[in-house]
Design an enzyme around this catalytic site. Sequence first.
Site, PDB file in Angstrom:
ATOM      1  N   LYS A  58       0.835  -1.214   0.000  1.00 54.05           N
ATOM      2  CA  LYS A  58       0.000   0.000   0.000  1.00 54.05           C
ATOM      3  C   LYS A  58       0.864   1.256   0.000  1.00 54.05           C
ATOM      4  O   LYS A  58       0.672   2.156  -0.809  1.00 54.05           O
ATOM      5  CB  LYS A  58      -0.937   0.022   1.221  1.00 54.05           C
ATOM      6  CG  LYS A  58      -1.909  -1.129   1.275  1.00 54.05           C
ATOM      7  CD  LYS A  58      -2.831  -1.041   2.477  1.00 54.05           C
ATOM      8  CE  LYS A  58      -2.145  -1.118   3.828  1.00 54.05           C
ATOM      9  NZ  LYS A  58      -1.491  -2.405   4.138  1.00 54.05           N
ATOM     10  N   ARG A 117      11.535  -5.422   5.334  1.00 45.11           N
ATOM     11  CA  ARG A 117      11.250  -4.002   5.041  1.00 45.11           C
ATOM     12  C   ARG A 117      12.137  -3.075   5.872  1.00 45.11           C
ATOM     13  O   ARG A 117      12.414  -3.314   7.038  1.00 45.11           O
ATOM     14  CB  ARG A 117       9.797  -3.679   5.358  1.00 45.11           C
ATOM     15  CG  ARG A 117       9.565  -2.160   5.302  1.00 45.11           C
ATOM     16  CD  ARG A 117       8.136  -1.790   5.302  1.00 45.11           C
ATOM     17  NE  ARG A 117       7.400  -2.396   6.377  1.00 45.11           N
ATOM     18  CZ  ARG A 117       6.089  -2.410   6.448  1.00 45.11           C
ATOM     19  NH1 ARG A 117       5.373  -1.845   5.511  1.00 45.11           N
ATOM     20  NH2 ARG A 117       5.493  -2.989   7.464  1.00 45.11           N
ATOM     21  N   ARG A 174     -10.170   1.135   8.247  1.00 46.25           N
ATOM     22  CA  ARG A 174      -9.622  -0.169   8.577  1.00 46.25           C
ATOM     23  C   ARG A 174     -10.583  -1.015   9.392  1.00 46.25           C
ATOM     24  O   ARG A 174     -10.257  -2.143   9.745  1.00 46.25           O
ATOM     25  CB  ARG A 174      -8.379   0.066   9.419  1.00 46.25           C
ATOM     26  CG  ARG A 174      -7.233  -0.819   9.054  1.00 46.25           C
ATOM     27  CD  ARG A 174      -6.075  -0.243   9.811  1.00 46.25           C
ATOM     28  NE  ARG A 174      -4.910  -1.004   9.724  1.00 46.25           N
ATOM     29  CZ  ARG A 174      -3.829  -0.609   9.062  1.00 46.25           C
ATOM     30  NH1 ARG A 174      -3.826   0.500   8.360  1.00 46.25           N
ATOM     31  NH2 ARG A 174      -2.757  -1.330   9.108  1.00 46.25           N
ATOM     32  N   ARG A 229      -0.667  -8.965  13.382  1.00 46.44           N
ATOM     33  CA  ARG A 229      -1.263  -7.986  12.459  1.00 46.44           C
ATOM     34  C   ARG A 229      -2.062  -8.679  11.356  1.00 46.44           C
ATOM     35  O   ARG A 229      -3.101  -8.180  10.931  1.00 46.44           O
ATOM     36  CB  ARG A 229      -0.175  -7.078  11.867  1.00 46.44           C
ATOM     37  CG  ARG A 229       0.332  -6.061  12.890  1.00 46.44           C
ATOM     38  CD  ARG A 229       1.649  -5.451  12.501  1.00 46.44           C
ATOM     39  NE  ARG A 229       1.575  -4.699  11.269  1.00 46.44           N
ATOM     40  CZ  ARG A 229       2.632  -4.377  10.523  1.00 46.44           C
ATOM     41  NH1 ARG A 229       3.847  -4.762  10.903  1.00 46.44           N
ATOM     42  NH2 ARG A 229       2.493  -3.685   9.424  1.00 46.44           N
ATOM     43  N   ARG A 265      10.907  -1.079  11.262  1.00 48.34           N
ATOM     44  CA  ARG A 265       9.783  -0.691  12.107  1.00 48.34           C
ATOM     45  C   ARG A 265       9.647  -1.626  13.295  1.00 48.34           C
ATOM     46  O   ARG A 265       9.828  -2.827  13.156  1.00 48.34           O
ATOM     47  CB  ARG A 265       8.487  -0.734  11.280  1.00 48.34           C
ATOM     48  CG  ARG A 265       8.119   0.605  10.712  1.00 48.34           C
ATOM     49  CD  ARG A 265       7.009   0.531   9.690  1.00 48.34           C
ATOM     50  NE  ARG A 265       5.811  -0.172  10.124  1.00 48.34           N
ATOM     51  CZ  ARG A 265       4.697  -0.263   9.386  1.00 48.34           C
ATOM     52  NH1 ARG A 265       4.663   0.327   8.196  1.00 48.34           N
ATOM     53  NH2 ARG A 265       3.654  -0.929   9.825  1.00 48.34           N
TER      54      ARG A 265
HETATM   55  P1  AP5 Z   1       4.767  -1.600   1.931  1.00 48.86           P
HETATM   56  O1  AP5 Z   1       4.468  -0.770   0.724  1.00 48.86           O
HETATM   57  O2  AP5 Z   1       5.483  -0.959   3.052  1.00 48.86           O
HETATM   58  O3  AP5 Z   1       3.420  -2.333   2.418  1.00 48.86           O
HETATM   59  P2  AP5 Z   1       2.155  -1.770   3.166  1.00 48.86           P
HETATM   60  O4  AP5 Z   1       0.951  -2.406   2.523  1.00 48.86           O
HETATM   61  O5  AP5 Z   1       2.173  -0.290   3.255  1.00 48.86           O
HETATM   62  O6  AP5 Z   1       2.357  -2.466   4.580  1.00 48.86           O
HETATM   63  P3  AP5 Z   1       2.246  -1.867   6.050  1.00 48.86           P
HETATM   64  O7  AP5 Z   1       2.936  -2.840   6.959  1.00 48.86           O
HETATM   65  O8  AP5 Z   1       2.667  -0.446   6.096  1.00 48.86           O
HETATM   66  O9  AP5 Z   1       0.732  -1.977   6.276  1.00 48.86           O
HETATM   67  P4  AP5 Z   1       0.019  -1.944   7.591  1.00 48.86           P
HETATM   68  O10 AP5 Z   1      -1.369  -1.765   7.091  1.00 48.86           O
HETATM   69  O11 AP5 Z   1       0.236  -3.123   8.437  1.00 48.86           O
HETATM   70  O12 AP5 Z   1       0.723  -0.772   8.431  1.00 48.86           O
HETATM   71  P5  AP5 Z   1       0.342   0.741   8.727  1.00 48.86           P
HETATM   72  O13 AP5 Z   1       1.561   1.540   8.793  1.00 48.86           O
HETATM   73  O14 AP5 Z   1      -0.762   1.173   7.832  1.00 48.86           O
HETATM   74  O15 AP5 Z   1       5.581  -2.889   1.427  1.00 48.86           O
HETATM   75  C1  AP5 Z   1       6.056  -3.856   2.349  1.00 48.86           C
HETATM   76  C2  AP5 Z   1       7.459  -4.348   1.930  1.00 48.86           C
HETATM   77  O16 AP5 Z   1       7.368  -5.064   0.700  1.00 48.86           O
HETATM   78  C3  AP5 Z   1       8.468  -3.208   1.666  1.00 48.86           C
HETATM   79  O17 AP5 Z   1       9.742  -3.618   2.098  1.00 48.86           O
HETATM   80  C4  AP5 Z   1       8.438  -3.034   0.154  1.00 48.86           C
HETATM   81  O18 AP5 Z   1       9.680  -2.564  -0.319  1.00 48.86           O
HETATM   82  C5  AP5 Z   1       8.139  -4.426  -0.328  1.00 48.86           C
HETATM   83  N1  AP5 Z   1       7.276  -4.447  -1.509  1.00 48.86           N
HETATM   84  C6  AP5 Z   1       6.222  -3.621  -1.790  1.00 48.86           C
HETATM   85  N2  AP5 Z   1       5.648  -3.948  -2.968  1.00 48.86           N
HETATM   86  C7  AP5 Z   1       6.338  -5.044  -3.421  1.00 48.86           C
HETATM   87  C8  AP5 Z   1       6.207  -5.873  -4.581  1.00 48.86           C
HETATM   88  N3  AP5 Z   1       5.227  -5.641  -5.491  1.00 48.86           N
HETATM   89  N4  AP5 Z   1       7.060  -6.898  -4.717  1.00 48.86           N
HETATM   90  C9  AP5 Z   1       8.049  -7.132  -3.795  1.00 48.86           C
HETATM   91  N5  AP5 Z   1       8.229  -6.379  -2.676  1.00 48.86           N
HETATM   92  C10 AP5 Z   1       7.380  -5.356  -2.506  1.00 48.86           C
HETATM   93  O19 AP5 Z   1      -0.263   0.619  10.175  1.00 48.86           O
HETATM   94  C11 AP5 Z   1       0.550   0.329  11.286  1.00 48.86           C
HETATM   95  C12 AP5 Z   1      -0.278   0.274  12.547  1.00 48.86           C
HETATM   96  O20 AP5 Z   1      -0.896   1.558  12.779  1.00 48.86           O
HETATM   97  C13 AP5 Z   1      -1.450  -0.715  12.554  1.00 48.86           C
HETATM   98  O21 AP5 Z   1      -1.026  -2.000  12.915  1.00 48.86           O
HETATM   99  C14 AP5 Z   1      -2.357  -0.063  13.576  1.00 48.86           C
HETATM  100  O22 AP5 Z   1      -1.935  -0.332  14.885  1.00 48.86           O
HETATM  101  C15 AP5 Z   1      -2.173   1.420  13.315  1.00 48.86           C
HETATM  102  N6  AP5 Z   1      -3.166   1.953  12.373  1.00 48.86           N
HETATM  103  C16 AP5 Z   1      -2.912   2.498  11.140  1.00 48.86           C
HETATM  104  N7  AP5 Z   1      -4.048   2.888  10.554  1.00 48.86           N
HETATM  105  C17 AP5 Z   1      -5.058   2.600  11.415  1.00 48.86           C
HETATM  106  C18 AP5 Z   1      -6.447   2.762  11.377  1.00 48.86           C
HETATM  107  N8  AP5 Z   1      -7.083   3.293  10.320  1.00 48.86           N
HETATM  108  N9  AP5 Z   1      -7.175   2.348  12.454  1.00 48.86           N
HETATM  109  C19 AP5 Z   1      -6.584   1.809  13.517  1.00 48.86           C
HETATM  110  N10 AP5 Z   1      -5.256   1.628  13.626  1.00 48.86           N
HETATM  111  C20 AP5 Z   1      -4.490   2.022  12.581  1.00 48.86           C
HETATM  112 MG    MG Z   2       2.364   1.108   4.827  1.00 45.87          MG
END
Ligand code: AP5
Ligand code: MG
Length: 215
Positions: free
Chosen positions: A14, A128, A89, A172, A161
């Site tokens: 994402k 990552r 979410r 997660r 992270r």
């Molecule tokens: P990356 O692009 O970083 O993936 P991502 O989908 O953004 O994954 P996240 O871990 O950031 O998602 P998340 O939803 O768990 O975390 P968030 O920060 O939103 O890619 C991942 C890796 O793969 C990277 O190393 C990249 O280089 C590689 N990659 C990407 N595309 C690729 C491809 N096509 N092929 C190969 N490799 C690839 O949330 C964190 C925390 O915040 C949550 O757990 C929660 O506690 C809180 N939170 C956030 N939003 C909310 C909400 N709305 N409500 C409640 N809590 C929330």
């Molecule tokens: Mg992300």
Amino acid sequence: MKRLVLLGPPGAGKGTQAAKISAKYEIPHISTGDIFRKNIKEGTPLGKKAKEYMDRGELVPDDLVIDRVEDRLTWDDCVNGFMLDGFPRTIYQADAFKAWLAENDSCLDAVLNISVPEEILLPRMIGRRVCRSCGATYHVTNMPTKVEGVCDKCGGEVYQRDDDKEGTVLNRFKVYDAQTAPLIDYYEKDGSIRNIDGTADPNEVFDVIVDILGA
Ligand code: AP5
Ligand code: MG
Ligand code: ZN
């Protein structure tokens, strides 16, 4: 106008795709995860609260999320639309957001759902690395920085992270299945969802997104 939501499990790409979408369509990349990480870094009361949940791989309570996003969407840079990454979410957040859009005579143009099987997600997340200064995302083997530990874009420090440790990642995934995956059905019903295979190379995934959104 491009008012977009990105759905997908942790590690689906994402953040990676949101950065590309934001640059191409000149819309802000609004990541709730990034907002919380910034607050944690600055030691704000919100950051302190959010950290408790994030470190366990759980969702931050809805009431700490919704107002922040809605306020962010009123900034001037959202005139051409927005790219929401990680919000909504939960069904509760989606309902609140739907009501907010209606109150503001707005709507969503697309919900992009990136799917990737879990066995591919785990190594992506464990490998990552993220820039502490600008948030750029890398991967130790798939997308390494040119100089180890240093961001290609801004020269900032690249780190792992806290919630990317294996045990937290597995929780997660569980939280995603229970609380966020139901949003796929939710947005399928209102016709705005577009399903994207996230297993290909990031540039290929982006090409598919551009085909959907238009040049
Ligand atoms: P990356 O692009 O970083 O993936 P991502 O989908 O953004 O994954 P996240 O871990 O950031 O998602 P998340 O939803 O768990 O975390 P968030 O920060 O939103 O890619 C991942 C890796 O793969 C990277 O190393 C990249 O280089 C590689 N990659 C990407 N595309 C690729 C491809 N096509 N092929 C190969 N490799 C690839 O949330 C964190 C925390 O915040 C949550 O757990 C929660 O506690 C809180 N939170 C956030 N939003 C909310 C909400 N709305 N409500 C409640 N809590 C929330
Ligand atoms: Mg992300
Ligand atoms: Zn950087």
